[in-house]
Design a protein around this motif. Structure first.
Motif, PDB file in Angstrom:
ATOM      1  N   GLY A 158       0.744  -1.253   0.064  1.00  0.00           N
ATOM      2  CA  GLY A 158      -0.030  -0.136   0.073  1.00  0.00           C
ATOM      3  C   GLY A 158       1.063   1.407   0.036  1.00  0.00           C
ATOM      4  N   LEU A 159       2.209   1.078  -0.138  1.00  0.00           N
ATOM      5  CA  LEU A 159       3.043   2.417   0.052  1.00  0.00           C
ATOM      6  C   LEU A 159       2.976   3.051  -0.965  1.00  0.00           C
ATOM      7  CD1 LEU A 159       4.975   3.823   1.773  1.00  0.00           C
ATOM      8  CD2 LEU A 159       6.983   2.378   0.623  1.00  0.00           C
ATOM      9  N   LYS A 160       2.764   2.888  -2.139  1.00  0.00           N
ATOM     10  CA  LYS A 160       2.762   3.659  -3.592  1.00  0.00           C
ATOM     11  C   LYS A 160       1.240   4.437  -3.302  1.00  0.00           C
ATOM     12  CE  LYS A 160       3.808   1.828  -7.512  1.00  0.00           C
ATOM     13  NZ  LYS A 160       3.830   1.073  -8.655  1.00  0.00           N
ATOM     14  N   ASP A 161       0.291   3.822  -2.697  1.00  0.00           N
ATOM     15  CA  ASP A 161      -1.040   4.809  -2.743  1.00  0.00           C
ATOM     16  C   ASP A 161      -0.938   5.667  -1.854  1.00  0.00           C
ATOM     17  OD1 ASP A 161      -2.479   3.242  -4.618  1.00  0.00           O
ATOM     18  OD2 ASP A 161      -3.191   1.685  -3.302  1.00  0.00           O
ATOM     19  N   ARG A 162      -0.240   5.420  -0.744  1.00  0.00           N
ATOM     20  CA  ARG A 162       0.115   6.415   0.464  1.00  0.00           C
ATOM     21  C   ARG A 162       0.868   7.516  -0.196  1.00  0.00           C
ATOM     22  NH1 ARG A 162       1.136   1.180   3.682  1.00  0.00           N
ATOM     23  NH2 ARG A 162      -1.005   0.680   4.849  1.00  0.00           N
ATOM     24  N   PHE A 163       1.888   7.124  -0.757  1.00  0.00           N
ATOM     25  CA  PHE A 163       2.731   8.216  -1.658  1.00  0.00           C
ATOM     26  C   PHE A 163       1.664   9.005  -2.488  1.00  0.00           C
ATOM     27  CE2 PHE A 163       4.458   9.149  -5.903  1.00  0.00           C
ATOM     28  CZ  PHE A 163       5.435  10.100  -5.537  1.00  0.00           C
ATOM     29  N   ARG A 164       0.868   8.434  -3.206  1.00  0.00           N
ATOM     30  CA  ARG A 164      -0.108   9.069  -3.963  1.00  0.00           C
ATOM     31  C   ARG A 164      -0.913  10.143  -3.203  1.00  0.00           C
ATOM     32  NH1 ARG A 164      -5.075   8.320  -4.565  1.00  0.00           N
ATOM     33  NH2 ARG A 164      -5.170   6.370  -3.755  1.00  0.00           N
ATOM     34  N   ARG A 165      -1.453   9.442  -2.234  1.00  0.00           N
ATOM     35  CA  ARG A 165      -2.386  10.423  -1.290  1.00  0.00           C
ATOM     36  C   ARG A 165      -1.556  11.930  -0.738  1.00  0.00           C
ATOM     37  NH1 ARG A 165      -4.301   5.868   1.350  1.00  0.00           N
ATOM     38  NH2 ARG A 165      -3.243   6.536   3.387  1.00  0.00           N
ATOM     39  N   GLU A 166      -0.368  11.773  -0.349  1.00  0.00           N
ATOM     40  CA  GLU A 166       0.401  12.704   0.352  1.00  0.00           C
ATOM     41  C   GLU A 166       0.693  13.657  -0.966  1.00  0.00           C
ATOM     42  OE1 GLU A 166       2.604  10.962   4.130  1.00  0.00           O
ATOM     43  OE2 GLU A 166       3.825  11.199   2.351  1.00  0.00           O
ATOM     44  N   GLN A 167       1.052  13.282  -2.196  1.00  0.00           N
ATOM     45  CA  GLN A 167       1.436  14.064  -3.225  1.00  0.00           C
ATOM     46  C   GLN A 167       0.245  14.944  -3.612  1.00  0.00           C
ATOM     47  OE1 GLN A 167       3.993  14.270  -6.170  1.00  0.00           O
ATOM     48  NE2 GLN A 167       4.952  14.238  -4.379  1.00  0.00           N
ATOM     49  N   ALA A 168      -1.100  14.419  -3.175  1.00  0.00           N
ATOM     50  CA  ALA A 168      -2.290  15.247  -3.393  1.00  0.00           C
ATOM     51  C   ALA A 168      -2.297  16.248  -2.487  1.00  0.00           C
ATOM     52  CB  ALA A 168      -3.442  14.192  -3.700  1.00  0.00           C
ATOM     53  N   TYR A 169      -2.353  16.029  -1.169  1.00  0.00           N
ATOM     54  CA  TYR A 169      -2.484  16.738  -0.189  1.00  0.00           C
ATOM     55  C   TYR A 169      -1.534  17.837  -0.261  1.00  0.00           C
ATOM     56  CZ  TYR A 169      -4.558  12.661   2.091  1.00  0.00           C
ATOM     57  OH  TYR A 169      -5.329  11.635   2.458  1.00  0.00           O
TER      58      TYR A 169
END
Length: 306
Positions: A173-184
């Motif tokens: 799930g690390l890549k999805d978490r990276f994606r969320r943080e980029q969006a924030y």
């Protein structure tokens, strides 16, 4: 001979500029980038140029991420590569954005005196990147990053913005978490440029306010699972703690718990999630997620945009 003798509308530059409608190449002989409008190139000319020059996207990737570890992280986060092997500790991403065109090596040199052992700088493009931080007994504190940003701006006159992410397990799930943080990060950056150092607590409410209903619902659902994993008992405890202005004694009394027992549970929640709910911004962000969790529990739907 100047390439502009053949392509008069070509642009020569010292840094890559990935513009829509342009084919970009790197000339190793001069160390410069050549940008030619697509409409000015035939397929045959493009193939001929590629035989003598390096397409800019490949050149940029090699120039910015030159070590095997940088390339592995770049492939994992932006391509289809696997998670780099041997990652057992939790990972934090420190996202950065540099507003002006820069010499990346100057920035890297400044970072080297500040980074802890094991940190990896990965460039996403010429102005965006991340620092991969593995969890340690003494992680870099927020105040230290703030001091670094001030030093960079003072020494190099760069407008540098950072987002200090949360620690996450190094799993699928690390890549999805990276994606969320980029969006924030990039959503908050558009509206609050007075800040130089962002985190989840400061950026998440801004992201929710600026997102459409579907996006807000999806990200709330992901954070609900991330923080609470469907644990409604934990949800009730955290929500009550926040509603009691983070007062341990009054919350413990209402839950019929010993004060020390509640303090331990709160501290473990903060340690696991990397969100400090004892602060105003942290409690506000988590409270939004608590409200979403209650809506899920009651099965009332999601009343945004109504």
């Amino acid at each position: 001979m100047d390439i502009r003798d053949i392509f008069p509308d070509a642009i020569l530059a010292d840094a890559p500029r990935f513009r829509a409608g342009y084919a970009s190449f790197f000339d190793p002989a001069s160390g410069r980038y050549i940008h030619i409008p697509e409409k000015s190139l035939t397929d045959r000319e493009r193939k001929l140029l590629s035989a003598f020059l390096t397409p800019a996207d490949a050149a940029e990737k090699n120039r910015l991420n030159s070590t095997p570890e940088q390339e592995r992280w770049h492939r994992y986060l932006l391509g289809g590569g696997p998670l780099p092997d041997g990652e057992e500790r939790r990972i934090r991403f420190l996202h950065f954005f540099i507003q002006q065109p820069i010499k990346q090596q100057e920035f890297i040199d400044a970072l080297q005196s500040f980074l802890q052992e094991g940190m990896v700088v990965v460039w996403l493009d010429e102005n965006n990147g991340i620092i991969v931080e593995r969890e340690s007994a003494e992680p870099v504190a927020e105040e230290e990053w703030q001091s670094f940003i001030e030093a960079i701006q003072s020494d190099f006159y760069y407008d540098v913005y950072f987002y200090r992410g949360r620690f996450f397990p190094a799993d699928e799930g690390l890549k999805d978490r990276f994606r969320r943080e980029q969006a924030y990060f990039h959503t908050a950056l558009k509206k609050i440029q007075s800040e130089r150092l962002f985190n989840f607590e400061r950026a998440f409410p801004v992201f929710l306010l600026l997102s459409d209903e579907e996006t807000a619902r999806n990200f709330l659902a992901e954070e609900w699972q991330e923080l609470f994993a469907g644990d409604y008992e934990l949800l009730s405890m955290i929500k009550l703690f926040i509603e009691n202005n983070s007062n341990i004694s009054s919350t413990a009394k209402m839950l019929y718990l010993h004060r020390n027992s509640l303090q331990y549970r709160i501290d473990k929640f903060i340690e696991r999630t990397s969100v400090d709910i004892k602060t105003f911004h942290g409690s506000m962000s988590v409270y939004f997620i608590c409200l979403f969790g209650e809506i899920v529990r009651k099965g009332d739907g999601f009343p945004l945009g109504g």
